[in-house]
Design a protein around this motif. Structure first.
Motif, PDB file in Angstrom:
ATOM      1  N   VAL A  21       0.774  -1.032   0.009  1.00  0.00           N
ATOM      2  CA  VAL A  21      -0.088  -0.143  -0.028  1.00  0.00           C
ATOM      3  C   VAL A  21       0.857   0.981  -0.111  1.00  0.00           C
ATOM      4  CG1 VAL A  21      -1.716   1.420   1.348  1.00  0.00           C
ATOM      5  CG2 VAL A  21      -1.798  -1.153   1.358  1.00  0.00           C
ATOM      6  N   ILE A  22       0.855   2.036  -1.231  1.00  0.00           N
ATOM      7  CA  ILE A  22       1.659   2.995  -1.361  1.00  0.00           C
ATOM      8  C   ILE A  22       0.801   4.231  -1.746  1.00  0.00           C
ATOM      9  CG2 ILE A  22       3.794   4.419  -2.088  1.00  0.00           C
ATOM     10  CD1 ILE A  22       4.709   1.922  -0.372  1.00  0.00           C
ATOM     11  N   ASP A  23       0.256   4.676  -0.937  1.00  0.00           N
ATOM     12  CA  ASP A  23      -1.081   5.715  -1.416  1.00  0.00           C
ATOM     13  C   ASP A  23      -0.594   7.111  -0.827  1.00  0.00           C
ATOM     14  OD1 ASP A  23      -1.758   5.133   1.371  1.00  0.00           O
ATOM     15  OD2 ASP A  23      -3.440   4.274   0.809  1.00  0.00           O
ATOM     16  N   GLN A  24      -1.590   8.069  -0.837  1.00  0.00           N
ATOM     17  CA  GLN A  24      -1.658   9.299  -0.422  1.00  0.00           C
ATOM     18  C   GLN A  24      -1.132   9.573   1.018  1.00  0.00           C
ATOM     19  OE1 GLN A  24      -1.358  12.077  -2.869  1.00  0.00           O
ATOM     20  NE2 GLN A  24      -0.378  12.812  -1.176  1.00  0.00           N
ATOM     21  N   PRO A  25      -1.900   8.818   2.031  1.00  0.00           N
ATOM     22  CA  PRO A  25      -1.583   8.784   3.315  1.00  0.00           C
ATOM     23  C   PRO A  25       0.020   8.433   3.587  1.00  0.00           C
ATOM     24  CG  PRO A  25      -3.877   7.892   3.155  1.00  0.00           C
ATOM     25  CD  PRO A  25      -3.252   7.988   1.808  1.00  0.00           C
ATOM     26  N   VAL A  26       0.370   7.190   2.846  1.00  0.00           N
ATOM     27  CA  VAL A  26       1.956   6.981   2.829  1.00  0.00           C
ATOM     28  C   VAL A  26       2.581   8.160   2.513  1.00  0.00           C
ATOM     29  CG1 VAL A  26       3.639   5.317   2.210  1.00  0.00           C
ATOM     30  CG2 VAL A  26       1.409   4.594   2.808  1.00  0.00           C
ATOM     31  N   ILE A  27       2.456   8.764   1.306  1.00  0.00           N
ATOM     32  CA  ILE A  27       3.087   9.874   0.729  1.00  0.00           C
ATOM     33  C   ILE A  27       3.214  11.060   1.591  1.00  0.00           C
ATOM     34  CG2 ILE A  27       3.274  11.524  -1.223  1.00  0.00           C
ATOM     35  CD1 ILE A  27       2.294   9.121  -2.882  1.00  0.00           C
ATOM     36  N   ASP A  28       2.253  11.316   2.480  1.00  0.00           N
ATOM     37  CA  ASP A  28       2.039  12.511   3.466  1.00  0.00           C
ATOM     38  C   ASP A  28       2.882  12.225   4.457  1.00  0.00           C
ATOM     39  OD1 ASP A  28       0.254  13.853   1.448  1.00  0.00           O
ATOM     40  OD2 ASP A  28      -1.473  13.169   2.464  1.00  0.00           O
ATOM     41  N   GLU A  29       2.784  10.946   4.830  1.00  0.00           N
ATOM     42  CA  GLU A  29       3.573  10.639   6.082  1.00  0.00           C
ATOM     43  C   GLU A  29       5.116  10.948   5.708  1.00  0.00           C
ATOM     44  OE1 GLU A  29       3.690  10.272  10.112  1.00  0.00           O
ATOM     45  OE2 GLU A  29       1.822  10.098   9.188  1.00  0.00           O
ATOM     46  N   MET A  30       5.597  10.184   4.623  1.00  0.00           N
ATOM     47  CA  MET A  30       6.781  10.361   4.386  1.00  0.00           C
ATOM     48  C   MET A  30       7.405  11.705   3.871  1.00  0.00           C
ATOM     49  SD  MET A  30       9.581   8.595   3.521  1.00  0.00           S
ATOM     50  CE  MET A  30       9.091   7.071   3.489  1.00  0.00           C
ATOM     51  N   MET A  31       6.662  12.730   3.585  1.00  0.00           N
ATOM     52  CA  MET A  31       6.974  14.092   3.127  1.00  0.00           C
ATOM     53  C   MET A  31       7.095  14.743   4.905  1.00  0.00           C
ATOM     54  SD  MET A  31       7.284  14.729   0.254  1.00  0.00           S
ATOM     55  CE  MET A  31       7.442  16.385   0.453  1.00  0.00           C
ATOM     56  N   ASP A  32       6.319  14.387   5.721  1.00  0.00           N
ATOM     57  CA  ASP A  32       6.400  14.751   7.168  1.00  0.00           C
ATOM     58  C   ASP A  32       7.786  14.291   7.469  1.00  0.00           C
ATOM     59  OD1 ASP A  32       5.223  16.167   9.542  1.00  0.00           O
ATOM     60  OD2 ASP A  32       5.949  14.029  10.241  1.00  0.00           O
ATOM     61  N   THR A  33       8.111  13.133   7.461  1.00  0.00           N
ATOM     62  CA  THR A  33       9.549  12.576   7.921  1.00  0.00           C
ATOM     63  C   THR A  33      10.532  13.777   7.121  1.00  0.00           C
ATOM     64  OG1 THR A  33       8.630  10.627   8.356  1.00  0.00           O
ATOM     65  CG2 THR A  33      10.959  10.943   8.015  1.00  0.00           C
ATOM     66  N   LEU A  34      10.657  13.699   5.850  1.00  0.00           N
ATOM     67  CA  LEU A  34      11.679  14.230   5.120  1.00  0.00           C
ATOM     68  C   LEU A  34      11.741  15.721   5.343  1.00  0.00           C
ATOM     69  CD1 LEU A  34      11.350  12.495   1.795  1.00  0.00           C
ATOM     70  CD2 LEU A  34      12.846  11.966   3.583  1.00  0.00           C
ATOM     71  N   THR A  35      10.658  16.408   5.418  1.00  0.00           N
ATOM     72  CA  THR A  35      10.452  17.899   5.569  1.00  0.00           C
ATOM     73  C   THR A  35      10.460  18.425   6.725  1.00  0.00           C
ATOM     74  OG1 THR A  35       8.390  17.974   5.017  1.00  0.00           O
ATOM     75  CG2 THR A  35       9.718  17.912   3.174  1.00  0.00           C
ATOM     76  N   ARG A  36       9.779  17.743   7.711  1.00  0.00           N
ATOM     77  CA  ARG A  36       9.342  18.310   9.071  1.00  0.00           C
ATOM     78  C   ARG A  36      10.602  17.817  10.161  1.00  0.00           C
ATOM     79  NH1 ARG A  36       7.086  17.236  13.860  1.00  0.00           N
ATOM     80  NH2 ARG A  36       6.399  15.161  13.235  1.00  0.00           N
ATOM     81  N   THR A  37      10.417  16.630  10.173  1.00  0.00           N
ATOM     82  CA  THR A  37      11.484  15.996  11.579  1.00  0.00           C
ATOM     83  C   THR A  37      12.760  15.863  10.916  1.00  0.00           C
ATOM     84  OG1 THR A  37      11.275  13.654  10.673  1.00  0.00           O
ATOM     85  CG2 THR A  37       9.520  14.409  12.101  1.00  0.00           C
TER      86      THR A  37
END
Length: 408
Positions: free
Chosen positions: A10-26
């Protein structure tokens, strides 16, 4: 021609959003807040507060063997019908895997365990094949036999505390399964889940350890120790050391480097939050679709799904068997299915048939039921977002391939 792969994560928008949070916020990639969040989500889901994420099922099992002082000269009982990792984790620690045969539901046969136990046996790894739980109560009854307990020779404090063979559940397939109303992850002394790319919940590569040790252990202390041991025996993770003024650490034991990175945990975290209410029910519906279709055919032997006692699969695999087929006809049927663009698989080639184990003296003739299951098994696709239209194509492809095969 329709192309339907055997498995898709499952690689969908919630996964992409969570990954962007990891890469850009944390901005943190190795073990950190996302790993802890994933551990908390799994813990909440299974109802066990002590969950530790690691970088694979195999490394998690090896870590627990190190913890329990399993090594050269020791024996570990495993089912002959499983993926190689179940035995390799013992071999990698210097121990010897002792194989036993399985039952009709693909799980280890408790009746075969007693004869396999020796004074060198330290651990048993029952495997929840396809997501269907082993009979853990029957296994516990066997291990409680006074004769077997009398054979146990403790080596080290933890073995002395337990006073018997440790049960480590190979739950690589069974996150979300229940055994007699109890969630997998709360039944055996230790449970190790897999979060590999093809599993119900994936981190790409990864695993999760759940501790359910009996009384006598300091559960919080053992959990804390295992976290340290997953980081080379280091008392602080890189994330903790990176906090202002927190650089100092210690190495307290010879650990392993098996921690899960945040980059991986991010994918699983986005999936885990939806597992109970969405992803798992969807897998169950796909499994039911197959059952409804293939129950019409007397040649189809359906895999176990659940029972009235509260045992239920996680619906990880659909292990279809073709009644009366041998390897040659099964393989012919797989070829015909594949030619339609449908991806199928076989779970598994029994370990005793593989070169590694044959060279070490294991023989498939010693596990006859294991071979009987293998020779006519075909695993069908089962994953989220598999549409009913594609399911119809899969089912018809399998049915047509059977008819073509029996025609010769």
């Amino acid at each position: 021609m329709t192309s339907i792969p055997f498995s898709l994560p499952v690689i969908d928008q919630p996964v992409i959003d969570e990954m962007m949070d990891t890469l850009t916020r944390t901005g943190w990639l190795t073990s950190g807040p996302k790993v802890r969040a994933l551990e908390e989500e799994i813990a909440k889901f299974i109802g066990n507060p002590r969950v530790l994420c690691v970088n694979s099922w195999t490394s998690g099992a090896m870590l627990m063997m190190r913890w329990f002082n399993v090594g050269p000269g020791d024996e570990v009982i495993v089912p002959a019908y499983t993926y190689t990792a179940t035995a390799l984790c013992a071999m990698n620690m210097g121990a010897t895997p002792v194989m036993v045969d399985v039952k009709d539901d693909f799980t280890i046969d408790p009746a075969k365990i007693k004869a396999a136990v020796t004074e060198r046996t330290k651990m048993i790894l029952p495997v929840d094949i396809g997501g269907y739980p082993c009979d853990y109560d029957a296994i516990a009854d066997v291990l409680a036999d006074p004769e077997l307990r009398g054979k146990f020779r403790a080596n080290g404090k933890r073995q002395e505390t337990l006073g018997r063979i440790l049960v480590l559940a190979d739950a690589a397939h069974s996150l979300g399964a229940t055994y007699r109303g109890r969630a997998c992850g709360t039944i055996a002394d230790v449970t190790v889940f897999s979060l590999h790319s093809v599993k119900n919940i994936t981190t790409g590569e990864g695993g999760a350890i759940a501790l359910s040790l009996p009384d006598g252990f300091d559960h919080d202390a053992e959990y804390k120790y295992l976290r340290v041991m997953s980081l080379n025996g280091q008392t602080k993770s890189a994330f903790e050391k990176n906090q202002p003024g927190a650089w100092r650490y210690d190495i307290i034991d010879q650990g392993l480097k098996v921690n899960m990175p945040d980059l991986c945990a991010t994918v699983g975290l986005a999936q885990m939050r939806r597992y109970k209410d969405s992803l798992l029910p969807e897998r169950k519906a796909i499994f039911k679709y197959y059952v409804d279709f293939f129950s019409r055919f007397d040649w189809a032997v359906l895999p176990p799904a659940g029972s009235a006692d509260g045992t239920e699969s996680s619906y990880h695999l659909f292990l279809l068997r073709v009644r009366g087929f041998d390897e040659a006809r099964r393989d012919r049927m797989i070829q015909l299915i594949s030619e339609t663009g449908v991806g199928v698989n076989v779970h598994y080639i029994p370990m005793a048939m593989l070169t590694l184990f044959r060279n070490r003296g294991y023989r498939i003739k010693d596990y006859p039921h294991c071979f009987d299951l293998y020779q006519n098994e075909i695993s069908l696709p089962i994953y989220n977002k598999l549409s009913e239209e594609k399911l119809a194509v899969i089912c018809q492809s399998v049915a047509d391939a059977y008819q073509e095969t029996v025609k010769g």
